[in-house]
Design a protein around this motif. Structure first.
Motif, PDB file in Angstrom:
ATOM      1  N   TRP A 253     101.204 -44.462  47.439  1.00  0.00           N
ATOM      2  CA  TRP A 253     101.619 -43.314  48.240  1.00  0.00           C
ATOM      3  C   TRP A 253     101.214 -43.514  49.691  1.00  0.00           C
ATOM      4  N   ARG A 254     102.095 -43.145  50.600  1.00  0.00           N
ATOM      5  CA  ARG A 254     101.825 -43.267  52.037  1.00  0.00           C
ATOM      6  C   ARG A 254     101.954 -41.906  52.692  1.00  0.00           C
ATOM      7  N   ASN A 255     101.042 -41.621  53.585  1.00  0.00           N
ATOM      8  CA  ASN A 255     101.025 -40.327  54.263  1.00  0.00           C
ATOM      9  C   ASN A 255     101.945 -40.348  55.483  1.00  0.00           C
ATOM     10  N   GLU A 256     103.199 -40.609  55.226  1.00  0.00           N
ATOM     11  CA  GLU A 256     104.194 -40.557  56.291  1.00  0.00           C
ATOM     12  C   GLU A 256     105.571 -40.344  55.686  1.00  0.00           C
ATOM     13  N   VAL A 257     106.416 -39.703  56.464  1.00  0.00           N
ATOM     14  CA  VAL A 257     107.776 -39.399  56.040  1.00  0.00           C
ATOM     15  C   VAL A 257     108.625 -39.327  57.307  1.00  0.00           C
ATOM     16  N   THR A 258     109.893 -39.695  57.194  1.00  0.00           N
ATOM     17  CA  THR A 258     110.741 -39.635  58.383  1.00  0.00           C
ATOM     18  C   THR A 258     111.004 -38.184  58.779  1.00  0.00           C
ATOM     19  N   LEU A 259     111.154 -37.985  60.073  1.00  0.00           N
ATOM     20  CA  LEU A 259     111.518 -36.657  60.563  1.00  0.00           C
ATOM     21  C   LEU A 259     112.860 -36.224  59.983  1.00  0.00           C
ATOM     22  N   LYS A 260     113.755 -37.183  59.786  1.00  0.00           N
ATOM     23  CA  LYS A 260     115.070 -36.842  59.230  1.00  0.00           C
ATOM     24  C   LYS A 260     114.936 -36.221  57.843  1.00  0.00           C
ATOM     25  N   SER A 261     113.887 -36.587  57.110  1.00  0.00           N
ATOM     26  CA  SER A 261     113.677 -35.979  55.798  1.00  0.00           C
ATOM     27  C   SER A 261     113.526 -34.470  55.903  1.00  0.00           C
ATOM     28  N   ILE A 262     112.901 -33.996  56.981  1.00  0.00           N
ATOM     29  CA  ILE A 262     112.749 -32.553  57.189  1.00  0.00           C
ATOM     30  C   ILE A 262     114.097 -31.935  57.540  1.00  0.00           C
ATOM     31  N   GLU A 263     114.883 -32.645  58.342  1.00  0.00           N
ATOM     32  CA  GLU A 263     116.223 -32.156  58.655  1.00  0.00           C
ATOM     33  C   GLU A 263     117.059 -32.043  57.383  1.00  0.00           C
ATOM     34  N   LEU A 264     116.963 -33.051  56.511  1.00  0.00           N
ATOM     35  CA  LEU A 264     117.722 -33.024  55.266  1.00  0.00           C
ATOM     36  C   LEU A 264     117.224 -31.922  54.334  1.00  0.00           C
ATOM     37  N   LEU A 265     115.918 -31.700  54.306  1.00  0.00           N
ATOM     38  CA  LEU A 265     115.371 -30.587  53.539  1.00  0.00           C
ATOM     39  C   LEU A 265     115.950 -29.266  54.037  1.00  0.00           C
ATOM     40  N   ASN A 266     116.046 -29.105  55.337  1.00  0.00           N
ATOM     41  CA  ASN A 266     116.537 -27.865  55.928  1.00  0.00           C
ATOM     42  C   ASN A 266     117.983 -27.572  55.539  1.00  0.00           C
ATOM     43  N   GLU A 267     118.705 -28.613  55.131  1.00  0.00           N
ATOM     44  CA  GLU A 267     120.118 -28.465  54.771  1.00  0.00           C
ATOM     45  C   GLU A 267     120.342 -28.371  53.265  1.00  0.00           C
ATOM     46  N   TYR A 268     119.269 -28.413  52.489  1.00  0.00           N
ATOM     47  CA  TYR A 268     119.379 -28.560  51.034  1.00  0.00           C
ATOM     48  C   TYR A 268     119.147 -27.215  50.354  1.00  0.00           C
ATOM     49  N   GLU A 269     120.089 -26.799  49.525  1.00  0.00           N
ATOM     50  CA  GLU A 269     120.015 -25.511  48.841  1.00  0.00           C
ATOM     51  C   GLU A 269     120.236 -25.698  47.341  1.00  0.00           C
ATOM     52  N   PRO A 270     119.265 -26.267  46.634  1.00  0.00           N
ATOM     53  CA  PRO A 270     119.488 -26.608  45.221  1.00  0.00           C
ATOM     54  C   PRO A 270     119.657 -25.422  44.292  1.00  0.00           C
ATOM     55  N   GLY A 271     119.232 -24.228  44.717  1.00  0.00           N
ATOM     56  CA  GLY A 271     119.331 -23.075  43.830  1.00  0.00           C
ATOM     57  C   GLY A 271     120.707 -22.445  43.756  1.00  0.00           C
ATOM     58  N   TYR A 272     121.622 -22.869  44.620  1.00  0.00           N
ATOM     59  CA  TYR A 272     122.892 -22.134  44.728  1.00  0.00           C
ATOM     60  C   TYR A 272     123.726 -22.218  43.456  1.00  0.00           C
ATOM     61  N   ALA A 273     123.584 -23.291  42.683  1.00  0.00           N
ATOM     62  CA  ALA A 273     124.438 -23.500  41.510  1.00  0.00           C
ATOM     63  C   ALA A 273     123.712 -23.231  40.203  1.00  0.00           C
ATOM     64  N   ILE A 274     122.607 -22.512  40.242  1.00  0.00           N
ATOM     65  CA  ILE A 274     121.808 -22.337  39.024  1.00  0.00           C
ATOM     66  C   ILE A 274     122.590 -21.606  37.935  1.00  0.00           C
ATOM     67  N   ASP A 275     123.540 -20.747  38.317  1.00  0.00           N
ATOM     68  CA  ASP A 275     124.316 -20.035  37.315  1.00  0.00           C
ATOM     69  C   ASP A 275     125.365 -20.916  36.651  1.00  0.00           C
ATOM     70  N   ARG A 276     125.517 -22.171  37.133  1.00  0.00           N
ATOM     71  CA  ARG A 276     126.479 -23.093  36.531  1.00  0.00           C
ATOM     72  C   ARG A 276     125.825 -24.000  35.488  1.00  0.00           C
ATOM     73  N   ILE A 277     124.524 -23.912  35.321  1.00  0.00           N
ATOM     74  CA  ILE A 277     123.849 -24.769  34.349  1.00  0.00           C
ATOM     75  C   ILE A 277     124.236 -24.381  32.923  1.00  0.00           C
ATOM     76  N   SER A 278     124.323 -23.097  32.637  1.00  0.00           N
ATOM     77  CA  SER A 278     124.733 -22.627  31.319  1.00  0.00           C
ATOM     78  C   SER A 278     126.080 -23.247  30.923  1.00  0.00           C
ATOM     79  N   PRO A 279     126.237 -23.661  29.662  1.00  0.00           N
ATOM     80  CA  PRO A 279     125.415 -23.368  28.482  1.00  0.00           C
ATOM     81  C   PRO A 279     124.266 -24.349  28.226  1.00  0.00           C
TER      82      PRO A 279
END
Length: 297
Positions: free
Chosen positions: A209-235
């Motif tokens: 493990w390294r204590n560094e991450v690209t700044l772009k990773s934060i930008e990509l996190l800011n654009e990521y909304e994984p919860g939006y499709a939770i109602d599509r997991i069923s059945p």
């Protein structure tokens, strides 16, 4: 029994990890596919989960995310959530091709960032027959706004734009610390609990493990909304494990998402912080996942 494995992604990278299987298994096995969260590597306690899952009769595929740990990928230390979601699906393809695996009984497990990833995977990949999502990331933009003071957010957006321009011009991507001891320091994951988990596990069990991450990773996190499709997991059966004292992926977001999810579903509440499911609450978190996978795989 654990063996080292590697598999190719659809865009040609080699991801490396471990395959666990029960000793002396004779029939084809149900399998659980799992990867770690934001910047973490597989040695940061995923082996503990894999060992207990295998002890209950499951094969388990554990791997490092692209750009981290033993896996290939550039830029190093860049967490691209959409590519990590696709890698989960490639991992399913790989493990389903193995002779000792029952491709009709595939489950996915994720925690924190990858807890969000498995929501995305299960919503659209019907090969997944069961999912357990632990302390999941639900909304990247909400996480960023919780971690960054409102008056500092415009400066962060400007930094994203400057980094994009610099990389386009051929410069190396800007790196920042993942965690920092100084609460006033700029880092990707502020907070004492984040600092303690990553530094202690990095020093004791996860030297990769390294204590560094690209700044772009934060930008990509800011654009990521994984919860939006939770109602599509069923059945497909969905389990969500929530830490009620979580300050990293806050419980109210996970609980709202769970309410949106359709049946069959299962909610597990742990009275602990974000990182405790790996440690002090490991028996509870792993036990809940085992019960869910045994019921549905």
């Amino acid at each position: 029994m654990r063996s080292d494995i590697s598999f190719k992604t659809t865009d040609g990278l080699t991801l490396k990890g471990w395959l666990y299987a029960p000793v002396d298994a004779t029939a084809k096995l149900p399998v659980i596919v799992m990867a770690h969260g934001f910047t973490a590597v597989k040695e940061q306690y995923l082996d503990r989960y894999a060992e207990v899952f295998a002890g209950q009769g499951f094969a388990v595929l554990v791997y490092d995310n692209r750009n981290f740990g033993a896996s290939e990928g550039l830029p190093r230390q860049e967490a691209d959530p959409l590519l990590q979601v696709r890698d989960y699906r490639d991992a399913i393809t790989y493990v389903s091709s193995l002779d000792n695996i029952d491709a009709a009984r595939v489950g996915v497990w994720g925690s924190s960032y990858s807890g969000g990833h498995v929501l995305q995977v299960a919503a659209f990949d019907r090969r997944v027959k069961c999912v357990s999502s632990q302390v999941p990331a639900i909304s990247g933009s909400a996480d960023v706004r919780m971690a960054v003071r409102p008056d500092l957010l415009p400066g962060l957006i400007e930094a994203f734009e400057a980094d994009r321009a610099a990389v386009y011009a051929g410069e190396q991507p800007l790196l920042m610390e993942v965690v920092a001891e100084d609460p006033k320091a700029d880092c990707a994951l502020p907070g004492q609990d984040c600092f303690e988990f990553f530094t202690e596990s990095g020093n004791s069990v996860a030297p990769a493990w390294r204590n560094e991450v690209t700044l772009k990773s934060i930008e990509l996190l800011n654009e990521y909304e994984p919860g939006y499709a939770i109602d599509r997991i069923s059945p497909t059966p969905l389990q969500v494990i929530v830490a009620l004292k979580d300050t990293v992926t806050v419980p109210d977001a996970a609980l709202r998402a769970y309410e949106k999810a359709l049946q069959p579903k299962n909610l597990v509440l742990l009275n602990c912080g974000h990182f405790d499911p790996y440690l002090s609450e490991f028996k509870a978190s792993s036990g809940a996942a085992i019960e869910w996978f045994k019921r549905h795989l």
